[in-house]
Design an enzyme around this catalytic site. Structure first.
Site, mmCIF file in Angstrom:
data_model
loop_
_atom_site.group_PDB
_atom_site.id
_atom_site.type_symbol
_atom_site.label_atom_id
_atom_site.label_comp_id
_atom_site.label_asym_id
_atom_site.label_seq_id
_atom_site.Cartn_x
_atom_site.Cartn_y
_atom_site.Cartn_z
ATOM 1 N N ARG A 173 0.772 -1.202 0.092
ATOM 2 C CA ARG A 173 -0.254 0.015 -0.098
ATOM 3 C C ARG A 173 0.928 1.234 0.112
ATOM 4 O O ARG A 173 0.553 2.317 0.738
ATOM 5 C CB ARG A 173 -1.098 -0.053 1.291
ATOM 6 C CG ARG A 173 -2.027 -0.987 1.087
ATOM 7 C CD ARG A 173 -3.217 -0.672 1.840
ATOM 8 N NE ARG A 173 -2.872 -1.059 3.353
ATOM 9 C CZ ARG A 173 -3.389 -0.534 4.477
ATOM 10 N NH1 ARG A 173 -4.477 0.260 4.293
ATOM 11 N NH2 ARG A 173 -2.957 -0.821 5.622
ATOM 12 N N SER A 177 -23.038 2.332 15.446
ATOM 13 C CA SER A 177 -21.672 2.602 16.021
ATOM 14 C C SER A 177 -21.656 3.980 16.625
ATOM 15 O O SER A 177 -22.186 5.134 16.164
ATOM 16 C CB SER A 177 -20.714 2.578 14.883
ATOM 17 O OG SER A 177 -21.168 3.394 14.071
ATOM 18 N N ARG A 231 -8.419 4.667 0.159
ATOM 19 C CA ARG A 231 -9.149 3.914 0.914
ATOM 20 C C ARG A 231 -9.118 2.281 0.417
ATOM 21 O O ARG A 231 -9.246 2.049 -0.484
ATOM 22 C CB ARG A 231 -10.594 4.240 1.180
ATOM 23 C CG ARG A 231 -10.733 5.685 1.734
ATOM 24 C CD ARG A 231 -9.951 5.861 3.182
ATOM 25 N NE ARG A 231 -10.771 5.002 4.199
ATOM 26 C CZ ARG A 231 -11.737 5.327 4.899
ATOM 27 N NH1 ARG A 231 -11.873 6.961 4.825
ATOM 28 N NH2 ARG A 231 -12.249 4.889 5.632
ATOM 29 N N HIS A 260 -31.111 -1.706 8.676
ATOM 30 C CA HIS A 260 -30.753 -0.182 8.247
ATOM 31 C C HIS A 260 -30.081 -0.393 7.011
ATOM 32 O O HIS A 260 -29.394 -1.580 6.695
ATOM 33 C CB HIS A 260 -29.677 0.246 9.248
ATOM 34 C CG HIS A 260 -28.577 1.354 8.633
ATOM 35 N ND1 HIS A 260 -29.297 2.466 8.374
ATOM 36 C CD2 HIS A 260 -27.326 1.374 8.286
ATOM 37 C CE1 HIS A 260 -28.187 3.238 8.009
ATOM 38 N NE2 HIS A 260 -27.125 2.698 7.642
ATOM 39 N N CYS A 287 -27.894 1.808 3.848
ATOM 40 C CA CYS A 287 -27.423 3.325 3.641
ATOM 41 C C CYS A 287 -27.130 3.554 1.986
ATOM 42 O O CYS A 287 -26.043 3.619 1.662
ATOM 43 C CB CYS A 287 -26.085 3.448 4.393
ATOM 44 S SG CYS A 287 -24.989 2.337 4.816
ATOM 45 N N HIS A 293 -21.835 12.082 7.053
ATOM 46 C CA HIS A 293 -20.751 11.771 6.388
ATOM 47 C C HIS A 293 -19.786 13.200 6.512
ATOM 48 O O HIS A 293 -18.437 13.256 5.871
ATOM 49 C CB HIS A 293 -20.910 11.562 4.672
ATOM 50 C CG HIS A 293 -21.532 10.204 4.890
ATOM 51 N ND1 HIS A 293 -22.930 10.046 4.438
ATOM 52 C CD2 HIS A 293 -20.987 8.824 4.751
ATOM 53 C CE1 HIS A 293 -23.212 8.655 4.628
ATOM 54 N NE2 HIS A 293 -22.067 8.085 4.725
HETATM 55 N N1 GLN Z 1 -24.778 -0.410 12.571
HETATM 56 C C1 GLN Z 1 -23.734 0.039 11.707
HETATM 57 C C2 GLN Z 1 -22.989 1.076 12.129
HETATM 58 O O1 GLN Z 1 -23.618 1.781 13.039
HETATM 59 C C3 GLN Z 1 -24.282 0.292 10.378
HETATM 60 C C4 GLN Z 1 -23.088 0.848 9.576
HETATM 61 C C5 GLN Z 1 -23.579 0.894 7.926
HETATM 62 O O2 GLN Z 1 -24.632 1.301 7.532
HETATM 63 N N2 GLN Z 1 -22.417 0.681 6.996
HETATM 64 O O3 GLN Z 1 -21.866 1.529 12.321
HETATM 65 ZN ZN ZN Z 2 -25.465 3.031 7.056
#
Ligand code: GLN
Ligand code: ZN
Length: 750
Positions: free
Chosen positions: A16, A439, A521, A648, A650, A701
């Site tokens: 890397r 998290s 990344r 969830h 994203c 973000h």
């Molecule tokens: N539960 C995970 C967090 O809160 C979900 C992460 C994600 O959506 N990529 O980090």
């Molecule tokens: Zn997410």
């Protein structure tokens, strides 16, 4: 042309090096000249390695300091005004487009980033407008070509093809003929320049040809190349496709004046049928993608040779080049670095470097009549056979369990209306309950703690104690802020997939198996090696501990089976749907254990559900979503009606899989929405979504702290769009990449 082809090589370097150098440059600790020198050194090493391994068609211009689509935009001078006017150097203009730029009075937001087809690589989305002056800018393609020649390596300069470039760009307004002509003109100019340095062949990468195309698209493709390929002199042109079959574009591609066409026979099973039905133009070279550029297993020579034999009845052997299915960017560099991995596993893996040898061995076997008696062939077949004999490979118990699943196992006990009444009574939450995605900030302290455990500088007990302290703090913080449904913070997890992989059997881990995800990344995907099962509870002790500290509900927090599968390298001897069911059963057991431990809400994340949607829409359901949704349901349905299942996801692009989201049957859907003005709520309502929804009220973000009024405004909008009795209030995604300094005020405002 014959021999072997490599469509692209991992550019970050075996250790890397590029990531480190680029990050140092960003931090101001390295000047551009030194960064450029590091890049040149890596290119040279990678070209020489390929040459030494005997590869015939070696690519140049596959290198980038950030992203090759971004480089293509730069080559075309497709630089939005705001970036062009910032007065930055060429390199910094590119970096500003990729990452944004903030200095003094200049404040530029980055261009969007999107997933590169069905991979986990992300490209920078070019932004085009009618006012742009397309002209050949910079000399990257020629410079890298001549640089390789100076190193003694003749290469094929690769260009992102104009069709794919246009398909991937965001075009403000319509694509006008002036823009088309401008772009085609730059490609013609590029060809002239390449001809002047006597590059033998130029490659056009057109992966967009494997997607659903309409007549207008095919016309665009044909007319672009009609112009570009005209009077190109002795320069040869290779049209390269990957990630699937070229379907409707086959005839158009064959009609055009390409000297060679590259087709993917790993993901594009349909390509062989096309060849059979429509034939192959005389004299044209076929670059046959046989060595999988997206997975890490040794090639099965028997399969590859059978395929080559099938191809040979349509294309003369002398016109067949044996290639990788796509760029090797999507696999790690070399298995040599996996010194801790037992040899009985490691020998089954082929990363980029090992794939080079596979290509040349296959080519030499292909040239022999009695290839199946060749020692190289027999050795390969012995190896492939041995894998099946490894004890982890097949667990009769797991197989039995999957085989005996019944429809019951995929269903909650009662319909949502009945469940939700019971859950509401049990949880007794206020209207518009607040929660988070799981998290909390992963501070340097948390990361150091996990590192210490790995290095053995602290004991397991010390680690547990320190982690418990973090959980106590985060529970107290959430109570103090006044959040309704709490989380334990996920401090024990480096990564939402790796953590579960490490606690399940059937997974292998690498030390250095990095794959570029975007820019600097990388990710280190686990490898699914054998049948997957759960030796014992994984998260139960942490969640129970967190729940013991508070009277408010603490959510159990799990990663869903589809996400675990999509962010791993899967085994190739089982269909993905079977692997997904095995993982789902393991997660199902964890769900059941959490319920038994008294946890009332369990969240099963499917962050990567969309990741592996097939390239063509007609295959979405049949080849993917059908089993993906079933896997989620299997994982999440062992519970009683009183236990609430949340999920969830994203991404905000949602409307095209709404029926499937409904079929997941989760009680609460927590979803990214803040950046798209809750448009997701409109599609949910249109599709009569009748369960609870938590649309993210602020974007995590960015370090920006949203104000109280701002969030209040967001909540007002969402109440207008959706039944307030079904709404939750939460951030867009997990908070692990944020710091506490912005997280605490943001959550307070929320
Ligand atoms: N539960 C995970 C967090 O809160 C979900 C992460 C994600 O959506 N990529 O980090
Ligand atoms: Zn997410």
């Amino acid at each position: 042309m014959s021999g072997t082809s490599v469509i692209g090589f991992p550019r970050i370097g075996e250790k890397r090096e590029l990531k480190r150098a680029t990050e140092d440059y960003f931090a101001g600790n390295l000047d551009y000249e030194r960064l450029a020198r590091e890049g040149a050194g890596l290119r040279r090493r990678h070209w020489l390695l390929q040459k030494e391994k005997g590869i015939d068609l070696i690519t140049s211009n596959d290198f980038s300091l950030y992203d090759t689509v971004l480089d293509a935009a730069f080559m075309l001078n497709a630089i939005p005004k705001r970036f062009a006017q910032a007065g930055l150097s060429d390199a910094d203009t590119c970096f500003a487009m990729a990452k944004g730029y903030q200095k003094g009075t200049v404040d530029l937001k980055a261009l969007d980033m999107k997933k590169w087809f069905n991979t986990n690589y992300h490209y920078v989305v070019p932004e085009l407008d009618e006012g742009m002056e397309f002209l050949l800018r910079g000399d990257k393609a020629f410079a890298e070509f001549t640089e390789a020649r100076a190193a003694g390596v003749e290469t094929l300069p690769a260009l992102i093809g104009p069709f794919t470039f246009l398909k991937l760009s965001r075009i403000r307004g319509a694509l006008t003929s002036r823009m088309r002509e401008g772009i085609a003109g730059v490609y013609r100019e590029t060809l002239r320049r390449l001809a002047s340095v006597r590059s033998g062949t130029v490659r056009f990468d057109e992966p967009s040809l494997v997607t659903d195309l309409d007549a207008g698209d095919l016309e665009l493709f044909s007319s672009l190349y009609g112009t570009i390929l005209r009077d190109r002199g002795p320069l040869k042109a290779l049209l390269q496709t990957y990630f699937g079959d070229i379907g409707d574009a086959y005839d158009a591609a064959m009609r055009l004046d390409f000297d060679a066409v590259g087709l993917d026979f790993v993901e594009g099973a349909g390509n062989l049928d096309l060849l059979r039905e429509r034939g192959w133009p005389r004299g044209r070279t076929l670059v046959a993608g046989l060595v999988n550029g997206k997975n890490v297993w040794r090639n099965d020579y028997s399969q590859s040779l059978s395929l080559l034999e099938a191809l040979e009845s349509h294309v003369p052997a002398g016109n067949i080049v044996i290639g990788t299915s796509c760029s090797l960017l999507h696999v790690p560099y070399s298995t040599r670095h996996e010194v801790r991995m037992p040899e009985r596993y490691r020998r089954h893996l082929a990363f980029a470097e090992e794939k080079l040898s596979e290509l040349t061995t296959l080519a030499s076997l292909f040239r022999r009549d009695d290839c199946r008696s060749d020692p190289a062939f027999r050795e390969n077949q012995t190896l492939i056979g041995e894998k099946r004999d490894l004890p982890e490979f097949r667990s009769p118990e797991v197989r039995r369990r999957v085989a005996s699943l019944t429809e019951e196992d995929f269903r909650r006990r009662s319909p949502f209306v009945e469940r939700t009444a019971l859950q509401r009574r049990r949880l007794n939450l206020p209207p518009l309950p607040t929660t988070t995605i799981g998290s909390f900030p992963q501070t340097p302290e948390v990361r150091a703690l996990r590192n210490d455990l790995r290095k053995g500088t602290i004991t397991e007990e010390e680690y547990d104690e320190r982690l418990k302290k973090m959980i106590r703090d985060v529970i107290a913080l959430q109570e103090e802020i006044g959040i309704d449904v709490l989380v334990h913070g996920e401090f024990e997890r480096s990564d939402m997939v790796e953590y579960f992989g490490e606690h399940l059997s059937g997974f292998l881990f690498t030390e250095n198996g990095w794959v570029q995800s975007y820019g600097t990344r990388g990710v280190k995907p686990p490898i699914i090696f054998g049948d997957v099962s759960r030796p014992g509870p994984i998260t139960v002790p942490w969640i129970s501990y967190a729940q013991s500290l508070t009277a408010k509900p603490v959510k159990g927090m799990l990663t869903g089976p589809v996400t675990i599968l999509n962010w791993s390298f899967p085994r190739e001897d089982l269909p993905l749907r079977d692997i997904a069911l095995q993982i789902a059963l393991a997660i199902r057991d964890e769900v059941a254990d959490l319920e038994r431990a008294g946890i009332g809400i369990i969240q099963v994340d499917e962050a990567a559900l969309r990741e592996k949607l097939p390239m063509r829409r007609a295959h979405w359901r049949r080849d993917y979503l059908d089993w993906a949704i079933r896997a989620f349901r299997l994982a999440s349905s062992p519970v009683t009606d009183e236990t609430q299942i949340q999920t969830h996801m994203c991404y905000s692009e949602f409307s095209d899989i709404m029926e499937e989201i409904k079929e997941m049957d989760a009680d609460v859907l927590l979803i990214e929405a803040a950046k798209s003005d809750f448009s997701v709520l409109d599609s949910l309502r249109e599709h009569r979504y009748d369960k609870d929804v938590g649309p993210g009220v602020y974007d995590i973000h960015s370090p920006r702290v949203p104000g109280r009024e701002e969030i209040e405004g967001m909540i007002r909008i969402m109440k207008e769009k959706f039944d307030p009795a079904s709404l939750w209030v939460n951030p867009d995604c997990g908070l692990k990449t944020r710091g506490f300094q912005e997280t605490v005020p943001s959550l307070r405002h929320m």
